[in-house]
Write a protein that holds these residues in place. Structure first.
Motif, PDB file in Angstrom:
ATOM      1  N   HIS B 753      26.359  42.333  37.559  1.00  0.00           N
ATOM      2  CA  HIS B 753      27.909  42.414  36.812  1.00  0.00           C
ATOM      3  C   HIS B 753      28.683  40.558  37.077  1.00  0.00           C
ATOM      4  O   HIS B 753      27.997  40.424  38.223  1.00  0.00           O
ATOM      5  CB  HIS B 753      29.226  43.205  37.451  1.00  0.00           C
ATOM      6  CG  HIS B 753      29.321  43.237  38.218  1.00  0.00           C
ATOM      7  ND1 HIS B 753      29.036  43.718  39.807  1.00  0.00           N
ATOM      8  CD2 HIS B 753      30.348  42.143  39.667  1.00  0.00           C
ATOM      9  CE1 HIS B 753      29.379  43.446  40.815  1.00  0.00           C
ATOM     10  NE2 HIS B 753      30.331  42.650  40.825  1.00  0.00           N
ATOM     11  N   SER B 755      31.852  38.847  37.328  1.00  0.00           N
ATOM     12  CA  SER B 755      33.383  38.933  37.477  1.00  0.00           C
ATOM     13  C   SER B 755      34.077  37.605  37.547  1.00  0.00           C
ATOM     14  O   SER B 755      33.283  36.077  38.221  1.00  0.00           O
ATOM     15  CB  SER B 755      33.894  39.873  38.670  1.00  0.00           C
ATOM     16  OG  SER B 755      33.124  39.168  40.330  1.00  0.00           O
ATOM     17  N   PHE B 772      41.647  39.205  36.636  1.00  0.00           N
ATOM     18  CA  PHE B 772      40.482  39.419  36.644  1.00  0.00           C
ATOM     19  C   PHE B 772      39.634  39.742  35.782  1.00  0.00           C
ATOM     20  O   PHE B 772      39.389  40.623  35.241  1.00  0.00           O
ATOM     21  CB  PHE B 772      40.653  40.892  37.874  1.00  0.00           C
ATOM     22  CG  PHE B 772      39.273  41.029  38.451  1.00  0.00           C
ATOM     23  CD1 PHE B 772      37.710  40.525  39.192  1.00  0.00           C
ATOM     24  CD2 PHE B 772      39.415  42.501  38.726  1.00  0.00           C
ATOM     25  CE1 PHE B 772      37.423  41.511  39.619  1.00  0.00           C
ATOM     26  CE2 PHE B 772      38.481  43.619  38.535  1.00  0.00           C
ATOM     27  CZ  PHE B 772      36.795  41.899  39.413  1.00  0.00           C
ATOM     28  N   ARG B 773      38.615  39.795  35.648  1.00  0.00           N
ATOM     29  CA  ARG B 773      37.531  39.887  34.681  1.00  0.00           C
ATOM     30  C   ARG B 773      36.222  40.634  35.220  1.00  0.00           C
ATOM     31  O   ARG B 773      35.704  39.716  36.104  1.00  0.00           O
ATOM     32  CB  ARG B 773      37.358  38.292  33.323  1.00  0.00           C
ATOM     33  CG  ARG B 773      38.761  38.096  32.946  1.00  0.00           C
ATOM     34  CD  ARG B 773      38.104  37.047  31.781  1.00  0.00           C
ATOM     35  NE  ARG B 773      39.811  36.454  31.582  1.00  0.00           N
ATOM     36  CZ  ARG B 773      39.690  35.566  31.043  1.00  0.00           C
ATOM     37  NH1 ARG B 773      38.418  34.723  30.519  1.00  0.00           N
ATOM     38  NH2 ARG B 773      40.627  34.333  30.962  1.00  0.00           N
ATOM     39  N   PHE B 774      35.840  41.080  34.580  1.00  0.00           N
ATOM     40  CA  PHE B 774      34.606  41.914  35.396  1.00  0.00           C
ATOM     41  C   PHE B 774      33.448  42.270  33.523  1.00  0.00           C
ATOM     42  O   PHE B 774      34.035  42.693  33.298  1.00  0.00           O
ATOM     43  CB  PHE B 774      35.476  43.268  36.285  1.00  0.00           C
ATOM     44  CG  PHE B 774      34.216  43.460  36.483  1.00  0.00           C
ATOM     45  CD1 PHE B 774      34.109  43.654  38.297  1.00  0.00           C
ATOM     46  CD2 PHE B 774      33.254  44.307  36.014  1.00  0.00           C
ATOM     47  CE1 PHE B 774      32.549  44.404  38.860  1.00  0.00           C
ATOM     48  CE2 PHE B 774      31.985  44.732  37.039  1.00  0.00           C
ATOM     49  CZ  PHE B 774      31.950  45.346  38.105  1.00  0.00           C
ATOM     50  N   LYS B 775      32.894  42.247  34.045  1.00  0.00           N
ATOM     51  CA  LYS B 775      31.612  42.459  32.718  1.00  0.00           C
ATOM     52  C   LYS B 775      30.015  42.517  33.702  1.00  0.00           C
ATOM     53  O   LYS B 775      29.804  42.269  34.080  1.00  0.00           O
ATOM     54  CB  LYS B 775      31.576  41.303  31.907  1.00  0.00           C
ATOM     55  CG  LYS B 775      31.333  41.809  30.684  1.00  0.00           C
ATOM     56  CD  LYS B 775      31.327  40.141  29.592  1.00  0.00           C
ATOM     57  CE  LYS B 775      30.810  41.040  27.767  1.00  0.00           C
ATOM     58  NZ  LYS B 775      30.888  41.817  27.503  1.00  0.00           N
ATOM     59  N   VAL B 788      33.934  50.172  34.547  1.00  0.00           N
ATOM     60  CA  VAL B 788      34.820  49.618  34.243  1.00  0.00           C
ATOM     61  C   VAL B 788      36.145  50.486  34.461  1.00  0.00           C
ATOM     62  O   VAL B 788      37.002  50.035  35.420  1.00  0.00           O
ATOM     63  CB  VAL B 788      34.362  48.201  32.849  1.00  0.00           C
ATOM     64  CG1 VAL B 788      33.832  46.909  33.424  1.00  0.00           C
ATOM     65  CG2 VAL B 788      34.395  49.356  31.452  1.00  0.00           C
ATOM     66  N   ASN B 808      34.072  45.465  29.189  1.00  0.00           N
ATOM     67  CA  ASN B 808      34.664  44.324  29.580  1.00  0.00           C
ATOM     68  C   ASN B 808      36.473  44.471  30.292  1.00  0.00           C
ATOM     69  O   ASN B 808      37.209  45.563  29.454  1.00  0.00           O
ATOM     70  CB  ASN B 808      34.877  43.325  28.303  1.00  0.00           C
ATOM     71  CG  ASN B 808      34.984  41.997  28.420  1.00  0.00           C
ATOM     72  OD1 ASN B 808      35.255  41.560  29.958  1.00  0.00           O
ATOM     73  ND2 ASN B 808      34.900  41.414  27.486  1.00  0.00           N
ATOM     74  N   ILE B 832      34.829  43.450  44.203  1.00  0.00           N
ATOM     75  CA  ILE B 832      33.418  42.891  43.624  1.00  0.00           C
ATOM     76  C   ILE B 832      32.547  43.062  44.491  1.00  0.00           C
ATOM     77  O   ILE B 832      31.288  43.474  43.698  1.00  0.00           O
ATOM     78  CB  ILE B 832      34.375  41.515  44.073  1.00  0.00           C
ATOM     79  CG1 ILE B 832      35.109  41.180  42.931  1.00  0.00           C
ATOM     80  CG2 ILE B 832      33.297  40.292  42.964  1.00  0.00           C
ATOM     81  CD1 ILE B 832      35.629  39.798  43.441  1.00  0.00           C
TER      82      ILE B 832
END
Lengths: 140, 870
Positions: B753, B755, B772-775, B788, B808, B832
């Motif tokens: 992933h 981030s 915070f972006r997480f994908k 997510v 996302n 994370i």
């Protein structure tokens, strides 16, 4: 950091200079337009705090315009006792960093002076860097 | 400056030059962007704070003046301009379509706050015989009514003339006073009575020191001479305030301005100035403030009428002001001038006349009238004098009372509403009408006391007697007011206790919950204003100032004309809500109208197709749009600037780590030449917080994967070669921090992933921000989405605002204090590390529950301290 306060109210000037000095700001005062211009010419002023309504002669907005024309890097904060929307807009559009209506919160003013100084030093840094690159480019 | 910008744009704006960023240039670009972003956030927060202040003012309905409206409009406009300027710098003018929207909104606000009544009639003087009630804007309420009585109702009124509103404006403009007056208002805290007293004195002094323009002075003197010629004798005059709005149905302004009696013509101009200056008397300023009346709407016209040397005078009400069901005429009368009655300084006689035919005096109270106001000489003003042997005699006889009552009915019938009329009887017995205004009536208060209260109140009676001025029941601490100096100390919620019912005490009616006096009548100015503000009041309570002392907690009950010891409250359900006088007032209305261009928010969803500059209808919309775009511009820094490995250093924490660091400004304590940088040397507050979360709990390793999960990883790896750890692509950038002391942009790719954390943390709480972006992930789409959502649920529990679209996740938080932000960054750092490969187990509910409980427990135990507060 050098700050110049321009205001025809001598009492206000005395108080604000004292309070700014207490906070470690190298603050100077000018009660007239002539004094202000002379002080800027002779000292490396970073920020000018300017009253919108000066007695006789030109308005604060006109003085702002001249300062920005002659010393574009100097940041000017308009500080006024007169609540005039048009003057506020005009001042901001002519390059004022901010426009504050008295009575100003001293902490707020202090922060704004710091922000204005920071902006000026960034501009100076940028110019110095361009200067360096240009010299290098000329060399090569 | 444009040339510099051009240079940078030329040099760095084009993609092909991007790789040429050297560290120094990257740092300068960052610093600049960071600075503009901070300034933008600061402007955004100021704008939002001002909006909150406006909303609170509208909701609380507490008094505020025009200076509040103007300074807030200016402050929000300036904040918006600062916001737009910095967005322009951050985005290189990408959103300049916002400027026309800003201009349009700004012009609408300007139009509203700067509108004022334009005088079309430019006469300075108008004789009374040419005045009627349609001329309120020109001659003020008092003179307009007097003219109407004389010319239309055709009753006896002293001859005179009005010095108009145009004359007032001319006087103020010629001396350039308005700007200075406005400036002083802005500099004054209007909630501070002492400051208001100083303000009032200063402004009145300014007006008194200004010269009356020559043309105006000449016209006033000419009109006075003419009046003297017409009267056929040497005259003295009464100069009376007649401001706009005065003597109207909604606002009586009773006694708030100055009137001067028995003025010799040689003192006319000096006295005119005094009346004009009384626009800024303390009582007038506070009255306007409390009733939301715009200063600029009030022009002070002045009435100049021939002085009536009254033998007796007073005030009559065509109905009972305290009982709408009572149609009797109430006549208050004193010896000498009616001033004794309206000022409330002495006791006076009361005659109640029944309307039923034949009309008769149904009730009378003849008081001991020790003093009377009399005219002394041509310019002796008027003074209080002993009444001597007449003191106990009725000041009018019954026939005069009936004659007055008939006049009262005539006037009431003409206006079609109850009236409050000032009158005088000269030594020849001729009745003059001196003033007339609408009478405010209130219904009788019928309090149904609960039994318990009735018993309690009976036991606690401290004093009884007097007359009801305004109905009600109120408790509070006694505060005695003897002089204007006492007024500054009057506490909010106090009970005003005074010997005399003087008009000046009206300034305290927005703070007092009740009023008690020893003297005064219900026809006095203070009585009128108490009724307007609906403050319960009893006047004429004998010796009450000797019974009560400051600080005594008492209850005033007007129904039983009693004062009780202690606090006796009515049950909540029986308390009638009092409508704030601010609501619906001109100043309130103006702020409400202006706020429609400032506060409503229509741009809600940044992903909606109408989230565009041209759809910004209010300042709030502009701030919302600009803030959203500025965050994008700022926190795309990592994305839009290629990371140069040569300019970064490898983090050394016990051993060299696979984490790289680029110092953008002041993120390290000391610059080092080696290729490593030790953690101890990092001074970036947000990076340290993130790092503490990253290392807080050792990772247990990947979750056990079932065969389905393994197949999925293999499939994803085949389909997306970029996910393979060995591949070099945009996905496989290293984990790196770009830092300054208060900023951190952290990009990581751990497992499968991707981030990004972008954050700003400093002492300036309002600017604090984390996004915070997480994908991504290696499992199939459904399980990636579930992961997510899993992370989103945890973050929501810890106060993040979370948006999930497909796999996302975007989580945000802003405006919290530094320690709180640091704690939340620790949680992000932890997540994370510990959500790595959890997508694999997202089809297994037992495993999900296990990990959720483990994560919650870890956060509580290792990140939030012992109490585990969220």
């Amino acid at each position: 950091m050098k700050v110049l306060f321009v205001d025809d109210e001598i009492d206000f000037l005395e108080i604000i200079l004292k309070r700014m000095k207490k906070r470690g700001i190298d603050a100077m005062g000018a009660a007239t337009e002539e004094q202000a211009m002379e002080t800027i010419s002779k000292n490396s002023i970073d920020v000018v705090i300017l009253d919108v309504k000066m007695p006789g002669g030109r308005s604060g907005i006109e003085i702002l315009t001249e300062i920005k024309y002659r010393w574009p890097l100097i940041e000017v904060i308009m500080l006024t006792g007169h609540a005039m929307l048009e003057a506020a807009r005009d001042g901001m559009e002519k390059g004022a960093f901010d426009y504050i209506v008295k009575p100003a919160d001293i902490d707020d003013l202090f922060y704004k002076i710091n922000d204005a100084c920071k902006k000026k030093s960034l501009q100076e840094l940028k110019i110095k860097h361009i200067d360096k690159i240009m010299k290098e480019e000329i060399k090569t | 400056m444009n040339r510099i910008a051009e240079f940078f744009k030329r040099r760095f704006g084009l993609q092909r030059y991007k790789d040429e960023y050297n560290t120094e240039e990257l740092r300068i670009a960052f610093k600049e962007r960071y600075h503009h972003f901070k300034l933008l956030l600061n402007a955004n927060n100021s704008a939002l704070e001002i909006m909150t202040g406006i909303e609170q003012a509208l909701q609380a309905k507490k008094p505020f003046g025009m200076s509040f409206v103007k300074t807030n409009c200016i402050a929000v406009t300036v904040s918006l301009l600062r916001l737009l300027k910095n967005l322009e710098q951050l985005s290189e003018g990408k959103y300049n379509q916002l400027y026309p929207r800003f201009d349009d909104i700004c012009n609408k606000i300007k139009f509203l706050i700067e509108q004022k009544a334009e005088a079309k009639d430019e006469r300075f003087i108008i004789p009374l015989n040419a005045i009627d009630r349609t001329m309120v804007d020109l001659v003020g309420g008092k003179m307009a009514n007097l003219g109407e009585i004389f010319n239309r109702v055709q009753l006896q009124v002293p001859a005179g003339f009005a010095i108009t509103a145009h004359a007032y404006r001319h006087y103020i403009e010629c001396n350039d006073l308005q700007t200075e007056i406005d400036r002083r208002f802005i500099a004054t805290d209007v909630t501070d009575m002492a400051a208001l007293t100083v303000l009032s004195n200063e402004i009145r002094q300014l007006i008194l020191e200004a010269d009356i323009p020559q043309g105006l002075a000449a016209e006033i003197q000419k009109a006075a001479s003419l009046l003297e010629q017409e009267t056929g004798r040497t005259i003295s005059v009464a100069l009376r305030s007649s401001a706009q709005g005065e003597d109207s149905a909604a606002n009586s302004f009773a006694g708030q301005y100055h009137s001067e009696l028995n003025v010799g013509l040689e003192n006319l101009l000096k006295t005119y100035k005094e009346i004009v200056a009384s626009k800024y008397s303390l009582t007038a300023i506070t009255y306007r403030l409390n009733k939301g009346i715009r200063d600029e709407d009030i022009a002070m016209s002045v009435g100049c009428i021939v002085m009536v040397n009254a033998r007796s005078g007073g005030v009559m009400y065509t109905r009972n002001p305290l009982d709408t069901a009572d149609s009797s005429i109430f006549i208050n009368s004193a010896w000498g001038l009616p001033k004794a009655v309206v000022e409330g300084s002495v006791d006076c006689d009361l005659f109640v006349v029944s309307r039923n035919q034949p009309m008769q005096v149904s009730h009378k109270e003849i008081k001991e009238k020790k003093n009377q106001f009399l005219c002394f000489g041509a310019d002796g003003n008027c003074q209080l004098d002993q009444t001597g042997i007449d003191k106990d005699l009725p000041s009018i006889h019954d026939e005069q009372a009936l004659e007055l009552a008939k006049l009262a009915i005539t006037i009431e019938q003409y206006y079609g509403a109850p009236q409050d009329i000032e009158w005088a009887i000269d030594p020849d017995g001729k009745i003059y009408i001196l003033q007339c205004r609408p009478l405010q009536q209130m219904a009788t208060l019928k309090i149904d006391y609960p039994e318990e209260l009735r018993l309690k109140s009976k036991e606690n009676v401290l004093a009884s007697g007097g007359i009801v001025i305004c109905h009600g029941l109120a408790s509070g601490e006694i505060f005695t007011v003897n002089s204007p100096a006492d007024m500054a100390r009057f506490p909010q919620g106090g009970i005003l206790l005074a010997r005399q019912a003087l008009p000046i005490w009206a300034s305290l009616l927005n703070r007092a919950v009740a009023v008690i006096t020893e003297h005064g009548t219900f026809a006095g100015h203070l009585a009128n204003v108490a009724r307007e503000f609906k403050v319960p009041a009893i006047f004429g309570m004998k010796d009450i100032t000797a019974i009560l002392k400051n600080g005594d907690l008492v209850t005033v009950d007007t129904t039983n004309l009693s004062v009780y010891k202690g606090q006796i409250s009515m049950p909540e359900k029986d308390i009638q809500p009092v409508k704030s006088p601010m609501e619906g007032s001109p100043v309130y209305q103006l702020l409400l109208e202006v706020s429609q261009y400032i506060i409503p928010l229509s741009l809600l969803d940044p992903y909606a197709p109408d989230f565009k500059p041209e759809n910004c209808k209010t300042f709030h919309d502009i701030t919302r749009f600009a803030h959203e775009k500025s965050v994008q511009e700022m926190f795309d820094f990592g994305k839009s600037h290629n990371f140069s490995e040569r300019s970064s250093k490898q983090l050394y924490y016990k051993v060299p780590m696979q984490w790289w660091i680029l110092n953008l400004d002041d993120g390290v304590k000391e610059e080092v030449k080696s290729k490593y940088i030790r953690l101890e040397n990092i001074s970036s507050i947000p990076m340290i917080a993130l790092w503490e979360g990253i290392i807080a709990v050792p990772w247990d390793g990947p979750p056990p994967i079932d065969s389905k999960g393994l197949v999925s990883v293999m499939f994803q790896s085949t389909a997306n070669r970029g996910l393979e750890p060995g591949m070099r692509s945009a996905y496989t950038e290293r984990n790196y921090f770009m830092i300054s002391k208060n900023f951190c942009s952290f990009t990581s790719r751990l497992g499968y992933h991707f981030s990004i954390v972008e954050t700003l943390v400093s002492e300036r709480t309002a600017e604090n921000y984390v996004s915070f972006r997480f994908k991504g992930g290696a499992a199939d789409n459904q399980r990636r989405i579930r992961r997510v959502q899993f992370i989103g649920d945890i973050l929501t529990d810890y106060s993040f605002r979370v948006e999930v679209k497909e796999d996302n996740l975007i989580a945000r938080m802003e405006g919290y204090e530094m320690d709180y932000m640091k704690e939340r960054l620790k949680i992000l750092g932890y997540l994370i590390m510990h959500t790595r490969q959890l997508d694999m187990i997202m089809s297994n509910n037992a495993a999900i529950n296990y990990y959720r409980s483990k994560i919650d427990n870890d956060i509580k135990t290792h990140l939030l301290g012992t109490n585990g507060e969220k």
